[in-house]
Scaffold this motif. Structure first.
Motif, short mmCIF file in Angstrom:
data_model
loop_
_atom_site.label_atom_id
_atom_site.label_comp_id
_atom_site.label_asym_id
_atom_site.label_seq_id
_atom_site.Cartn_x
_atom_site.Cartn_y
_atom_site.Cartn_z
N ILE A 48 0.89 -1.33 -0.03
CA ILE A 48 -0.11 0.26 -0.10
C ILE A 48 0.73 1.20 0.05
O ILE A 48 0.63 2.15 -0.69
CB ILE A 48 -0.78 -0.08 1.13
N PHE A 49 2.03 1.24 0.79
CA PHE A 49 3.00 2.31 0.72
C PHE A 49 3.25 2.74 -0.74
O PHE A 49 3.30 3.69 -1.09
CB PHE A 49 4.19 2.04 1.58
N SER A 50 3.85 1.52 -1.47
CA SER A 50 4.43 1.58 -2.86
C SER A 50 3.34 2.00 -3.77
O SER A 50 3.55 3.02 -4.55
CB SER A 50 5.06 0.46 -3.37
N LEU A 51 2.29 1.50 -3.83
CA LEU A 51 1.16 2.07 -4.71
C LEU A 51 0.90 3.67 -4.37
O LEU A 51 0.47 4.13 -5.29
CB LEU A 51 -0.30 1.06 -4.32
N SER A 52 0.77 3.91 -3.10
CA SER A 52 0.21 5.21 -2.78
C SER A 52 1.46 6.19 -3.37
O SER A 52 1.16 7.16 -3.85
CB SER A 52 -0.05 5.39 -1.28
N TYR A 53 2.57 5.87 -3.08
CA TYR A 53 3.58 6.63 -3.78
C TYR A 53 3.94 6.95 -5.16
O TYR A 53 3.78 7.89 -5.62
CB TYR A 53 5.02 5.83 -3.25
N ALA A 54 3.34 5.85 -5.83
CA ALA A 54 3.45 5.70 -7.39
C ALA A 54 2.30 6.43 -7.82
O ALA A 54 2.43 7.06 -8.73
CB ALA A 54 3.41 4.25 -7.73
N ILE A 55 1.06 6.47 -7.38
CA ILE A 55 -0.05 7.03 -7.87
C ILE A 55 -0.17 8.44 -7.23
O ILE A 55 -0.36 9.39 -7.93
CB ILE A 55 -1.28 6.28 -7.38
N GLY A 56 0.02 8.72 -5.88
CA GLY A 56 -0.26 10.06 -5.29
C GLY A 56 1.00 11.11 -5.84
O GLY A 56 0.77 12.13 -5.84
N THR A 57 2.23 10.54 -5.66
CA THR A 57 3.31 11.38 -5.82
C THR A 57 3.15 12.40 -7.22
O THR A 57 3.22 13.57 -7.06
CB THR A 57 4.69 10.93 -5.84
N PRO A 58 3.12 11.67 -8.31
CA PRO A 58 2.93 12.64 -9.58
C PRO A 58 1.81 13.42 -9.66
O PRO A 58 2.12 14.68 -10.15
CB PRO A 58 2.72 11.69 -10.69
N ILE A 59 0.50 13.16 -9.01
CA ILE A 59 -0.61 14.01 -8.92
C ILE A 59 -0.18 15.17 -7.73
O ILE A 59 -0.58 16.25 -8.25
CB ILE A 59 -1.70 13.19 -8.49
N LEU A 60 0.38 14.77 -6.57
CA LEU A 60 0.63 15.89 -5.84
C LEU A 60 1.49 16.88 -6.14
O LEU A 60 1.57 18.14 -5.89
CB LEU A 60 0.95 15.36 -4.43
N VAL A 61 2.62 16.59 -6.87
CA VAL A 61 3.69 17.27 -7.47
C VAL A 61 3.31 18.28 -8.51
O VAL A 61 3.59 19.37 -8.58
CB VAL A 61 4.72 16.36 -8.36
N ALA A 62 2.34 17.73 -9.27
CA ALA A 62 1.68 18.60 -10.28
C ALA A 62 0.56 19.68 -9.57
O ALA A 62 0.57 20.82 -10.03
CB ALA A 62 0.84 17.73 -11.39
N LEU A 63 0.07 19.29 -8.62
CA LEU A 63 -0.99 20.18 -7.84
C LEU A 63 -0.20 21.24 -7.25
O LEU A 63 -0.57 22.32 -6.88
CB LEU A 63 -2.06 19.31 -7.04
N THR A 64 1.00 20.80 -6.76
CA THR A 64 1.61 21.71 -5.62
C THR A 64 2.70 22.42 -6.47
O THR A 64 3.57 22.97 -5.71
CB THR A 64 2.26 20.98 -4.58
N ALA A 65 2.77 22.30 -7.90
CA ALA A 65 4.05 22.90 -8.26
C ALA A 65 4.26 24.50 -8.39
O ALA A 65 5.47 24.94 -8.06
CB ALA A 65 4.08 22.42 -10.05
N ARG A 66 3.32 25.10 -7.88
CA ARG A 66 3.41 26.58 -8.09
C ARG A 66 3.56 26.85 -6.51
O ARG A 66 4.14 28.00 -6.33
CB ARG A 66 2.38 27.34 -8.49
N MET A 67 3.68 26.15 -5.44
CA MET A 67 3.79 26.47 -3.90
C MET A 67 5.39 26.69 -3.88
O MET A 67 6.49 26.30 -4.58
CB MET A 67 3.42 25.35 -3.27
N ASP A 68 5.62 27.39 -2.85
CA ASP A 68 7.02 27.87 -2.46
C ASP A 68 7.66 26.49 -1.82
O ASP A 68 7.02 25.80 -1.37
CB ASP A 68 7.00 29.11 -1.30
N ARG A 69 8.88 26.36 -2.50
CA ARG A 69 9.39 25.03 -2.09
C ARG A 69 9.78 24.72 -0.66
O ARG A 69 9.54 23.52 -0.18
CB ARG A 69 10.75 24.85 -2.84
N ARG A 70 10.18 26.01 -0.06
CA ARG A 70 10.41 25.60 1.53
C ARG A 70 8.99 25.08 2.31
O ARG A 70 8.92 24.36 3.24
CB ARG A 70 11.08 26.84 2.27
N THR A 71 8.04 25.99 1.75
CA THR A 71 6.59 25.58 2.45
C THR A 71 6.31 24.37 2.07
O THR A 71 5.65 23.55 3.04
CB THR A 71 5.72 26.79 2.00
N LEU A 72 6.37 23.75 0.94
CA LEU A 72 5.91 22.50 0.74
C LEU A 72 6.78 21.34 1.20
O LEU A 72 6.39 20.32 1.63
CB LEU A 72 6.26 22.43 -1.02
N LEU A 73 8.21 21.58 1.59
CA LEU A 73 8.86 20.81 2.11
C LEU A 73 8.71 20.64 3.60
O LEU A 73 8.64 19.37 4.27
CB LEU A 73 10.49 21.45 2.08
#
Length: 385
Positions: A48-73
């Motif tokens: 479940i960890f790997s599946l969530s990572y594989a599917i969720g990370t590209p989506i969240l990266v796209a949705l948060t692309a404009r956020m300040d990097r430190r804030t997102l970190l």
């Protein structure tokens, strides 16, 4: 604080985040006993960890692309702390599964942003070194996180691992707030554009090779602790030593793979690694009667496994050098998806077959990757003047 120290700090925190993914493989048997579930069900915590990572990370990266990097970190680290707290305070199997989803999403975002921040903090001629430093923090969790986690779980309480990670993550929030500068976000890369590269047959087949390579590894490694405990008849202390050897060899294997790729090229290095990888898994099943032989084979397995990592990435990026960041993203997603499926398949096998079967099927998966690589990665033909 110099930028070099800031990059090192990102690598250290990345080690904490990486440990949250890998550490659980060292004490699946203890979790199964403590929560009253089967080892196969415990293995789904990795899936479940790997599946969530594989599917969720590209989506969240796209949705948060404009956020300040430190804030997102910082936000990803706060989420990381929450995920560890869920493991500690929420009893039962389902809350544990949910915590793995939270930890996976936080890990995916943190690693992506940490690598981005490292490239911005480094000098132009040191960008490659900066990236490898951060990624090394993630892979070092194999060397220290898994064997140390096994010792803690076997002698105290397995939840103490996540308590420690949560505390360290909480402290890291304030350290990063003080050390890492604010950085503007980037123009988002639509998921459609990322997936469009799959239309390229060479890229698609390179990802298929990666899929079967990691599938074979995941089927076997997810359940390596039960295998060592019940088939190889190792003690808890010997298992910790075996996991340490595996992790230490992984660092050497990655270095060998990178150097060999530069010297001999992708085809020779990758095929050699995949073939030795498949053979080592078969030898692991055949040598289970001897602890010394198992330890030696584990080292061989880890060396061959990790030697293929840099080679796979070089091969994939070479197919579209103008879009290297997207290629690395596809590599990570394919890797995590394959790990999820491998853990799931391994769990199904355990319900119907002996534990040693996961090692044999792992060898089969890697063998398929080797056969595909022979067909799709053609030798470089040098034309003389």
């Amino acid at each position: 604080m110099s930028n070099s120290l800031k990059i090192l700090l990102l690598a250290i925190v990345t080690f904490f985040v990486g440990t949250s993914e890998y550490v659980i493989a060292g004490f699946l048997d203890i979790i199964a006993k403590d929560t009253g579930i089967s080892i196969a069900s415990a293995g789904q915590l990795i899936s479940i960890f790997s599946l969530s990572y594989a599917i969720g990370t590209p989506i969240l990266v796209a949705l948060t692309a404009r956020m300040d990097r430190r804030t997102l970190l910082i936000a990803s680290l706060v989420t990381f702390v929450i995920g560890n707290a869920m493991v500690i305070f929420l009893p039962g199997y389902l809350p544990l599964l949910l915590s793995r989803v939270v930890l996976a999403l936080s890990a995916g975002i943190f690693l992506t942003v940490a690598i981005t921040m490292a490239t911005k903090l480094a000098k132009p001629e040191k960008i490659g070194s900066a990236i490898s430093t951060v990624v090394m923090g993630f892979s070092t969790s194999f060397v220290i996180g898994i064997p140390l986690g096994r010792l803690v779980a076997a002698n105290m309480n397995w939840k103490l691992n996540f308590a420690a990670l949560g505390i360290l993550g909480f402290a890291a929030v304030f350290i990063l707030m003080a050390a890492i500068p604010r950085t503007e976000g980037e123009t988002p890369i639509p998921l459609v554009k990322q997936l469009a590269f799959l239309k390229n047959p060479k890229i698609l087949m390179a990802l298929v090779v990666i899929f079967f390579w990691i599938l074979g590894y995941s089927i076997a490694f997810t359940y390596i602790t039960p295998f060592l405990l019940n088939v190889a008849n190792m003690s808890t202390s010997t298992i910790s030593m075996a996991l340490f050897l595996f992790g230490f060899a992984s660092m050497i294997g990655a270095k060998i793979g990178g150097s060999a790729t530069d010297k001999w090229g992708v085809r020779k290095t990758l095929l050699s690694g995949l073939i030795i990888h498949a053979i080592s898994l078969a030898l692991l099943a055949l040598s289970a009667h001897s602890i010394v032989a198992v330890l030696l084979v584990l080292v061989l397995w880890s060396l061959s496994l990790w030697s293929s990592g840099p080679t796979q990435q070089v091969n994939l990026v070479s197919q579209a050098p103008e879009a290297s960041s997207i290629m690395i993203s596809l590599y990570s997603s394919t890797q995590q998806l394959s790990m999820a499926i491998g853990a799931g398949l391994g769990g199904i096998m355990l319900k119907n077959m002996p534990i040693s079967s996961v090692v044999w099927f792992g060898a089969l998966g890697v063998a398929i990757a080797a056969i595909l690589a022979i067909r799709v990665i053609r030798p470089v033909v040098k034309v003389s003047n």
